[in-house]
Write an enzyme that holds these catalytic residues in place. Structure first.
Site, PDB file in Angstrom:
ATOM      1  CG  HIS A  48     -42.255  33.235  40.174  1.00  0.00           C
ATOM      2  ND1 HIS A  48     -42.573  33.768  41.675  1.00  0.00           N
ATOM      3  CD2 HIS A  48     -42.759  31.970  40.279  1.00  0.00           C
ATOM      4  CE1 HIS A  48     -43.374  32.777  42.144  1.00  0.00           C
ATOM      5  NE2 HIS A  48     -43.326  31.951  41.258  1.00  0.00           N
ATOM      6  CD  GLU A  50     -40.755  38.745  40.206  1.00  0.00           C
ATOM      7  OE1 GLU A  50     -41.767  39.306  40.858  1.00  0.00           O
ATOM      8  OE2 GLU A  50     -41.238  37.520  39.674  1.00  0.00           O
ATOM      9  CB  CYS A  78     -43.868  35.822  45.788  1.00  0.00           C
ATOM     10  SG  CYS A  78     -42.476  34.939  45.123  1.00  0.00           S
ATOM     11  CB  CYS A  81     -39.492  36.960  43.301  1.00  0.00           C
ATOM     12  SG  CYS A  81     -40.048  35.588  42.075  1.00  0.00           S
TER      13      CYS A  81
END
Length: 158
Positions: A48, A50, A78, A81
């Site tokens: 992701h 992040e 999420c 993360c």
């Protein structure tokens, strides 16, 4: 300025066939790391935006603790993360659009204010929210249309 850069990175992700999420990490008013979703292309569920930023910043600073930093990200983090952001000690998280399915900064759950958290971060929601949301909605609308057309084409060949 920083969220605009995150949105540019999200556009780059989309051009690569990824979900359009971008992020930048700022320290002392300067971007020290930036990234976007690469999960599909890298075959890595943890890739992701992040996480990409955390990895790059850790290498840049030669430290996994990213204290006194601010993350600007186009979509609410999420749970995965959020956990990584807590562990890396990011001080402030600013996100654009809420994640109505998996948001872990207050929309679905809030790991940042949990009694189990060993670090706390300041959360700011809604910076350029409408633009960030529209960027994601356009992507998913187009993807649904593409999938529908693919299914239609498959039916014709059966």
């Amino acid at each position: 300025m920083f969220m605009r850069r995150a949105m540019e990175l999200a556009s780059l992700a989309e051009k690569e066939g990824e979900v359009p999420v971008g992020a930048v990490l700022v320290k002392d008013g300067k971007i020290i790391a930036e990234g976007h979703n690469t999960s599909i292309g890298s075959h890595d569920a943890t890739a992701h935006a992040e996480i990409e930023v955390i990895r790059k910043a850790g290498t840049e600073l030669r430290n996994y603790r990213l204290t006194d930093t601010t993350l600007f990200v186009t979509l609410e983090p999420c749970p995965m993360c959020a956990g990584a952001l807590l562990h890396s000690r990011v001080k402030r998280i600013v996100y654009g659009a809420p994640d109505l399915k998996a948001g872990a900064a207050g929309t679905v759950l809030n790991l940042f204010s949990s009694d189990a958290a060993y670090h706390y971060a300041n959360i700011e929601a809604g910076l350029l929210e409408e633009e960030c949301r529209e960027q994601l909605q356009r992507f998913f609308k187009r993807r649904r249309k593409e999938i529908k057309e693919q299914k239609k084409a498959l039916k014709k060949t059966d």
